[in-house]
Write an enzyme that holds these catalytic residues in place. Structure first.
Site, PDB file in Angstrom:
ATOM      1  N   ASP A  30       0.837  -1.205   0.000  1.00 59.55           N
ATOM      2  CA  ASP A  30       0.000   0.000   0.000  1.00 59.55           C
ATOM      3  C   ASP A  30       0.871   1.254   0.000  1.00 59.55           C
ATOM      4  O   ASP A  30       1.976   1.248   0.540  1.00 59.55           O
ATOM      5  CB  ASP A  30      -0.899  -0.023   1.247  1.00 59.55           C
ATOM      6  N   HIS A  47       2.579   3.404  -8.994  1.00 62.25           N
ATOM      7  CA  HIS A  47       2.446   1.970  -9.303  1.00 62.25           C
ATOM      8  C   HIS A  47       3.665   1.475 -10.079  1.00 62.25           C
ATOM      9  O   HIS A  47       4.152   0.375  -9.842  1.00 62.25           O
ATOM     10  CB  HIS A  47       1.167   1.711 -10.099  1.00 62.25           C
ATOM     11  N   LEU A 141      11.237 -20.719  -4.618  1.00 61.34           N
ATOM     12  CA  LEU A 141      10.336 -19.740  -3.979  1.00 61.34           C
ATOM     13  C   LEU A 141       8.967 -19.814  -4.659  1.00 61.34           C
ATOM     14  O   LEU A 141       8.871 -19.766  -5.887  1.00 61.34           O
ATOM     15  CB  LEU A 141      10.898 -18.320  -4.148  1.00 61.34           C
TER      16      LEU A 141
HETATM   17  C1  FPP Z   1      -1.874   0.184  -3.338  1.00 60.43           C
HETATM   18  O1  FPP Z   1      -1.400   1.510  -3.339  1.00 60.43           O
HETATM   19  C2  FPP Z   1      -1.337  -0.553  -4.478  1.00 60.43           C
HETATM   20  C3  FPP Z   1      -2.089  -1.150  -5.451  1.00 60.43           C
HETATM   21  C4  FPP Z   1      -3.564  -1.128  -5.467  1.00 60.43           C
HETATM   22  C5  FPP Z   1      -1.474  -1.815  -6.591  1.00 60.43           C
HETATM   23  C6  FPP Z   1      -0.188  -2.539  -6.310  1.00 60.43           C
HETATM   24  C7  FPP Z   1       0.487  -2.780  -7.610  1.00 60.43           C
HETATM   25  C8  FPP Z   1       1.829  -2.778  -7.811  1.00 60.43           C
HETATM   26  C9  FPP Z   1       2.809  -2.650  -6.730  1.00 60.43           C
HETATM   27  C10 FPP Z   1       2.376  -2.884  -9.184  1.00 60.43           C
HETATM   28  C11 FPP Z   1       2.037  -4.137  -9.920  1.00 60.43           C
HETATM   29  C12 FPP Z   1       2.363  -5.381  -9.220  1.00 60.43           C
HETATM   30  C13 FPP Z   1       2.808  -6.496  -9.827  1.00 60.43           C
HETATM   31  C14 FPP Z   1       2.901  -7.755  -9.027  1.00 60.43           C
HETATM   32  C15 FPP Z   1       3.260  -6.535 -11.229  1.00 60.43           C
HETATM   33  P1  FPP Z   1      -2.471   2.689  -3.393  1.00 60.43           P
HETATM   34  O2  FPP Z   1      -2.638   3.102  -4.800  1.00 60.43           O
HETATM   35  O3  FPP Z   1      -3.731   2.269  -2.703  1.00 60.43           O
HETATM   36  O4  FPP Z   1      -1.730   3.800  -2.573  1.00 60.43           O
HETATM   37  P2  FPP Z   1      -2.417   4.967  -1.706  1.00 60.43           P
HETATM   38  O5  FPP Z   1      -3.042   4.317  -0.523  1.00 60.43           O
HETATM   39  O6  FPP Z   1      -1.248   5.825  -1.353  1.00 60.43           O
HETATM   40  O7  FPP Z   1      -3.410   5.675  -2.593  1.00 60.43           O
END
Ligand code: FPP
Length: 260
Positions: A30, A47, A141
């Site tokens: 997150d 992201h 893994l």
């Molecule tokens: C949460 O941060 C993150 C996500 C909803 C997406 C996670 C995706 C990645 C790390 C990239 C893709 C992953 C792979 C495995 C290829 P948020 O957007 O909710 O952050 P915020 O709370 O600051 O708004």
């Protein structure tokens, strides 16, 4: 034929210094959006940076001898985000699979995706299947990406399968117990997560592995996911090594059964 989950009381994993190491780590990644906003960048830049943190985390888990890593990449609820952000996340997912699968394979990583993949575009579904197939025999893994996943969905789909077994007279209702139920859940072939980490400062499970986290040690850090690195993971591992896991027993019972 019923598949039953692996024994949960396997010998604990330890690092070179003898400290207890989790066999299985589950992470809610997150804070990507806030990381980007702090830099006056669009959320999507967060992201993209988050993919780099995924890569580092996989490498570090490999080097430490962690056996399983499960990452929450996209929840069943994330479809509610702006369409542009959802489509960028899907593109990133495809691009990451295209760019990283070969390297994962060379490093003995078995990749799998859990969640309702039928909702994804055909191209993404095909890419997921190809990556899973290529890496299916790897043992170093177990890397699981939870995508369009929700813990409640997981429990409901398991219930549906158990009901199907009852309908097909493979099982009677009175025979349903924990082991017969959980063998239908995602990750039933892995030890349950020993350590759950959530970055970004929130202290919630957010419909992640609801059943599987029953006895998992929880660790929350304010660090935003793109900044997650070895130092943060080391702090989580150190915290984990210092905890006593009792699984319902008393502290004295646990101490008496712990070798040396
Ligand atoms: C949460 O941060 C993150 C996500 C909803 C997406 C996670 C995706 C990645 C790390 C990239 C893709 C992953 C792979 C495995 C290829 P948020 O957007 O909710 O952050 P915020 O709370 O600051 O708004």
């Amino acid at each position: 034929m019923l598949r039953l989950r692996k024994a949960k009381s396997a010998v604990p994993n330890r690092d070179a210094a003898g400290d207890r190491l989790p066999r299985h780590i589950a992470i809610i990644m997150d804070g990507n959006g806030r990381w980007a906003q702090q830099r006056m960048l669009p959320r999507t830049a967060g992201h993209r940076a988050g993919v780099g943190a995924v890569r580092k985390t996989v490498e570090y888990c490999l080097s430490k001898g962690i056996q399983a890593l499960t990452l929450f990449a996209f929840s069943s609820e994330n479809w509610r985000r702006p369409a542009q952000e959802v489509s960028l996340l899907m593109e990133l997912f495809i691009a990451s699979l295209e760019q990283e699968t070969e390297k994962l394979h060379e490093n003995g990583v078995k990749l799998r995706v859990i969640g309702e993949r039928g909702a994804f575009a055909d191209k993404l579904q095909a890419r997921i299947s190809a990556s899973e197939e290529l890496t299916s025999q790897n043992r170093r893994l177990d890397l699981t990406i939870a995508a369009n996943y929700g813990g409640r969905w997981d429990i409901v789909q398991a219930a549906r399968r158990v009901a199907q077994d009852v309908e097909n007279r493979l099982l009677s209702a009175s025979e349903i117990d924990t082991a017969r139920f959980e063998c239908h859940l995602a990750l039933s072939d892995l030890p349950e997560p020993d350590l759950f980490i959530r970055t970004g400062g929130e202290r919630r499970i957010s419909n992640f592995l609801l059943w599987q986290l029953a006895y998992t040690e929880l660790y929350f850090t304010p660090v935003l996911w793109p900044d997650f690195d070895e130092t943060v993971l080391d702090a989580a591992l150190e915290d984990y090594a210092g905890r006593q896991r009792r699984f319902g027993c008393t502290g004295e019972q646990v101490e008496d059964s712990t070798p040396g």
